[in-house]
Write an enzyme that holds these catalytic residues in place. Structure first.
Site, short mmCIF file in Angstrom:
data_model
loop_
_atom_site.label_atom_id
_atom_site.label_comp_id
_atom_site.label_asym_id
_atom_site.label_seq_id
_atom_site.Cartn_x
_atom_site.Cartn_y
_atom_site.Cartn_z
N TYR A 18 7.91 -12.75 9.92
CA TYR A 18 8.98 -12.95 8.94
C TYR A 18 10.31 -13.28 9.61
O TYR A 18 11.35 -12.77 9.20
CB TYR A 18 9.15 -11.70 8.06
CG TYR A 18 8.05 -11.55 7.04
CD1 TYR A 18 7.95 -12.41 5.97
CD2 TYR A 18 7.11 -10.53 7.16
CE1 TYR A 18 6.95 -12.28 5.03
CE2 TYR A 18 6.10 -10.39 6.23
CZ TYR A 18 6.03 -11.26 5.16
OH TYR A 18 5.04 -11.13 4.23
N TYR A 146 3.99 -5.15 -3.83
CA TYR A 146 3.59 -5.72 -2.54
C TYR A 146 2.27 -5.07 -2.13
O TYR A 146 2.16 -3.85 -2.12
CB TYR A 146 4.66 -5.45 -1.46
CG TYR A 146 4.21 -5.90 -0.09
CD1 TYR A 146 4.30 -7.24 0.28
CD2 TYR A 146 3.64 -5.00 0.81
CE1 TYR A 146 3.85 -7.67 1.52
CE2 TYR A 146 3.19 -5.42 2.05
CZ TYR A 146 3.29 -6.75 2.40
OH TYR A 146 2.84 -7.18 3.62
N ASP A 240 -2.56 1.60 -4.77
CA ASP A 240 -2.30 1.24 -3.38
C ASP A 240 -1.32 2.26 -2.80
O ASP A 240 -0.11 2.16 -3.01
CB ASP A 240 -1.74 -0.19 -3.33
CG ASP A 240 -1.43 -0.65 -1.91
OD1 ASP A 240 -1.52 0.19 -0.98
OD2 ASP A 240 -1.08 -1.83 -1.74
N LYS A 269 -1.09 2.75 6.94
CA LYS A 269 0.21 3.16 7.46
C LYS A 269 0.19 4.54 8.14
O LYS A 269 -0.14 4.60 9.31
CB LYS A 269 1.26 3.09 6.35
CG LYS A 269 1.54 1.66 5.86
CD LYS A 269 2.90 1.16 6.25
CE LYS A 269 3.07 -0.33 6.14
NZ LYS A 269 2.91 -0.93 4.82
C1 LIG Z 1 2.16 -2.19 4.35
C2 LIG Z 1 1.49 -2.28 3.02
C3 LIG Z 1 0.34 -3.08 2.84
C4 LIG Z 1 -0.23 -3.96 3.92
O1 LIG Z 1 -0.64 -3.27 5.03
P1 LIG Z 1 -0.82 -4.06 6.43
O2 LIG Z 1 -1.40 -3.03 7.35
O3 LIG Z 1 0.54 -4.51 6.84
O4 LIG Z 1 -1.75 -5.19 6.18
C5 LIG Z 1 -0.25 -3.07 1.59
N1 LIG Z 1 0.24 -2.32 0.59
C6 LIG Z 1 1.34 -1.55 0.72
C7 LIG Z 1 1.82 -0.74 -0.43
C8 LIG Z 1 2.01 -1.52 1.95
O5 LIG Z 1 3.12 -0.76 2.09
#
Ligand SMILES: *Cc1c(COP(=O)(O)O)cnc(C)c1O
Length: 421
Positions: A18, A146, A240, A269
């Site tokens: 980015y 996202y 998510d 994460k």
């Molecule tokens: C960071 C994130 C993703 C993507 O994870 P990556 O390991 O960067 O592919 C998907 N959903 C949420 C809510 C995120 O914070």
């Protein structure tokens, strides 16, 4: 500053995320980390306010995690997960199943958040196919959301915000709606589902906090509305929790605050406390059961090379040990209190339109950031590592950050935002 040789040589060959490579502020050469401190090549130290995209929840190089990884490296760094299983992965699967609410009990491992979301989408779509219901191939996602950077996950992100709008023509079309935050938006979503529910496999949402969309918070009622609407119209609900999972919002998982159980949940994460790449997609029993049959084509068709990596799973188990042994959620509550007190004065600073805190997430929202590069440089000059994006300056520190470290971070934000930028 004269940087190390590898910096100059390598910068001609890496492509940064980015970043407009022509104008971006050159990245800083990090050479070591410890606790909440990042050391740069010139020996200077930065206090870390964001824990490497909120992954390093116990701080860097935690001795317990280090020991677990070292021990695993000695005996078996990795072995394929096709036809073979390993102890750290199976132990982690059973621990996650025990921690997660309801009957979220079947864990599929991957190595990044985006792929975990893709697996959740495939699970949801194939769930219906395996049950003989064709045509349910679309997802329902939300503005401000996202879910990752890969092709399939971009298609369920907010379509308008700048990160992915370029690719629109190349992406499948899903439904993107407003979050059901009040009676009108609940009714609108109810109507959309009544009309198009037959083509929808699942609803996907980031619970309580839309992270990359700008750290936008919503109430647990929104999640209860979504569970209710998903049940009413017979679609699956995917949460998510890649950002929110493992304590970030004050509870181990954000969905606990709403008292709901999704059909599928995605985690990554902070799963390995920021030490190694690992992600998991966890399904409820009824989702898994739809894949059991005599037909080999009813199996889940996915299998990343490095899935269930033994070292990454050992990290995750060590991180869960720390959640059991130490009062991490107490740390989150302490951080929330301190950020509320110390970020609140930002409200009177120029351009600040909101200050908000949820768990160990502190956000100062501005009407605009005029010169992002200048703001980033000014923060580093204060000896802190804080990365504003869009129109927000935020903190997502490690849960064991000290009061004085956090005080230094909030003071740096107050100082820098008081200057004209
Ligand atoms: C960071 C994130 C993703 C993507 O994870 P990556 O390991 O960067 O592919 C998907 N959903 C949420 C809510 C995120 O914070």
């Amino acid at each position: 500053m004269q940087g190390p040789r590898w910096l100059e040589r390598g910068m001609k060959h890496v492509w940064l995320p980015y970043s407009q490579m022509q104008t971006t502020v050159p990245p800083l050469p990090a050479i070591s980390t410890r606790g909440r401190t990042i050391t740069l090549a010139d020996g200077s130290e930065l206090t870390d306010g964001i824990a490497s995209w909120w992954t390093a929840c116990h701080g860097y190089n935690h001795p317990h995690i280090r020991a677990a990884v070292s021990a695993q490296l000695e005996c078996m760094p990795h072995v394929m997960f096709g036809g073979l299983v390993n102890e750290p992965a199976l132990t982690l699967a059973s621990r996650l199943a025990a921690m997660l609410p309801g009957d979220l009990e079947r864990v599929f491992f991957t190595d990044s958040g985006s792929v975990a979301v893709e697996v959740a989408m495939k699970m949801a779509i194939q769930y219906w196919l395996n049950r003989g219901r064709t045509g349910r191939t679309r997802l329902l996602a939300f503005r401000g959301g996202y879910h990752g950077d890969t092709m399939a996950t971009m298609a369920v992100c907010d379509p308008e915000e700048g990160m992915h709008s370029l690719y629109q023509g190349a992406l499948p079309e899903h439904f993107i709606a407003d979050l059901p935050v009040d009676a009108d938006s609940v009714r609108a979503l109810d109507e959309l589902l009544a009309q198009s529910g037959d083509s929808i496999a699942a609803i996907i949402v980031e619970p309580l906090v839309q992270g990359a969309g700008g750290m936008l918070f919503h109430s647990p009622d929104v999640l209860r509305n979504l569970r209710m609407l998903a049940d009413r119209h017979g679609v699956l609900l995917i949460l998510d929790e890649i950002f929110t999972g493992f304590g970030r919002t004050g509870t181990m998982f954000a969905c606990e605050q709403a008292g709901i159980v999704p059909d599928i949940i995605t985690l990554s994460k902070a799963l390995t406390a920021g030490t190694m790449a690992l992600a998991a997609t966890v399904a409820r029993a009824h989702v898994f059961d739809a894949f059991l049959s005599d037909d080999p084509l009813h199996a889940l068709m996915h299998g990343p090379t490095f899935m269930a990596n033994a070292m990454a799973c050992a990290c995750a188990n060590a991180s869960l040990d720390l959640f059991e042994r130490e009062d991490c959620l107490g740390g989150v509550a302490r951080i929330a209190r301190q950020m509320r007190t110390e970020l609140e004065p930002c409200r009177s600073l120029p351009h600040v339109v909101d200050v908000r805190v949820m768990g160990a997430i502190g956000v100062v929202e501005l009407d605009r950031i005029h010169d992002m590069n200048a703001l980033k440089t000014a923060l580093v000059a204060q000896g802190v590592w804080v990365r504003p994006f869009r129109n927000i300056v935020y903190l997502t520190p490690a849960f064991n950050i000290t009061t004085s470290e956090l005080g230094k971070l909030t003071a740096a934000i107050r100082t820098v935002l008081a200057q004209p930028v």
